[in-house]
Design an enzyme around this catalytic site. Sequence first.
Site, PDB file in Angstrom:
ATOM      1  N   TYR A 150     -29.044 -67.155  83.032  1.00 28.43           N
ATOM      2  CA  TYR A 150     -28.219 -66.659  81.929  1.00 28.43           C
ATOM      3  C   TYR A 150     -27.575 -65.326  82.297  1.00 28.43           C
ATOM      4  CZ  TYR A 150     -26.847 -65.519  77.141  1.00 28.43           C
ATOM      5  OH  TYR A 150     -26.127 -65.198  76.015  1.00 28.43           O
TER       6      TYR A 150
ATOM      7  N   SER B 117     -22.487 -61.308  76.800  1.00 33.46           N
ATOM      8  CA  SER B 117     -23.802 -60.960  76.253  1.00 33.46           C
ATOM      9  C   SER B 117     -24.214 -59.604  76.791  1.00 33.46           C
ATOM     10  CB  SER B 117     -24.834 -62.010  76.673  1.00 33.46           C
ATOM     11  OG  SER B 117     -26.156 -61.593  76.387  1.00 33.46           O
TER      12      SER B 117
END
Length: 276
Positions: free
Chosen positions: A173, A160
């Site tokens: 995350y 990501s």
Amino acid sequence: MSDRYLETRTALVTGGATGQGREIALALASRGCNVAIGSRLAGEGRALATVFTNLPSKGDLDAVCHEIEGHGVRAIGVDHDLRSTESCESLYQAATRAFGHVDILINAAGIYFVHPISGHADEDWDRVIDVNLNGAYRMTKLALPEMIKARWGRIVNISSTAANVGGADNSAYCASKSGLLGLTRCVALEGAPYGVTCNAINPGWVDTRMMGQLLEHEAETANEDIDAVVQAFAEDYPQKRAIHPREIAALVAFLCHDDALGLTMEDISVAGGALW
């Protein structure tokens, strides 16, 4: 470049029944690759109330396998939990029983969690790290030795933009995705002498059901209309749009080509010019 350049290959795709994983599985199949997909199926007692994810049904899993087979290749689908070493071993063994070998590993499964560090539940931190980072480690540990023996292999980790950019309330995350980049680099160096590459793709905002859940959460929290929130997200991006999962899949497919051998240890952002 032949359109069916992966005809002798087999891919294993985690998270392959939904979102980016599904598009990746279909893209590889369209290039002649047999595909094993693993996805954690929805079921009683599996609700993840505080974590954004997309758990498919058995019907969803079967439907994707049928779509894959529509490209003239073979497919299997397995209910798979990345948090379990035993489940990872079962998925890998199912793939090798069905196809004889695994040449390509795509670690696409992932979950997302939003919470400030203050009051952060250890259970949620552990869950995000265990799925997004430890899960990729478990699968890579199984696949890499055989790729090295075969002197050919491709590993692609779906990371990501959050791996390189911090965000408030995104510590679990961001940490999991940053760790995934570290894993990618080390695996790439271990595989480099043997024709095995390992790369990471850093998507930005991708139009998937999991992203939709996050936007719905944002709208509810701000007491705003969901369409307005979606439009605001799009306006923040230089290209004024979300990335389509097919764009991620196309890059994955190229990284699996023989012509991409020199691409390894890279993390490649696909975010339309955005940093996050």
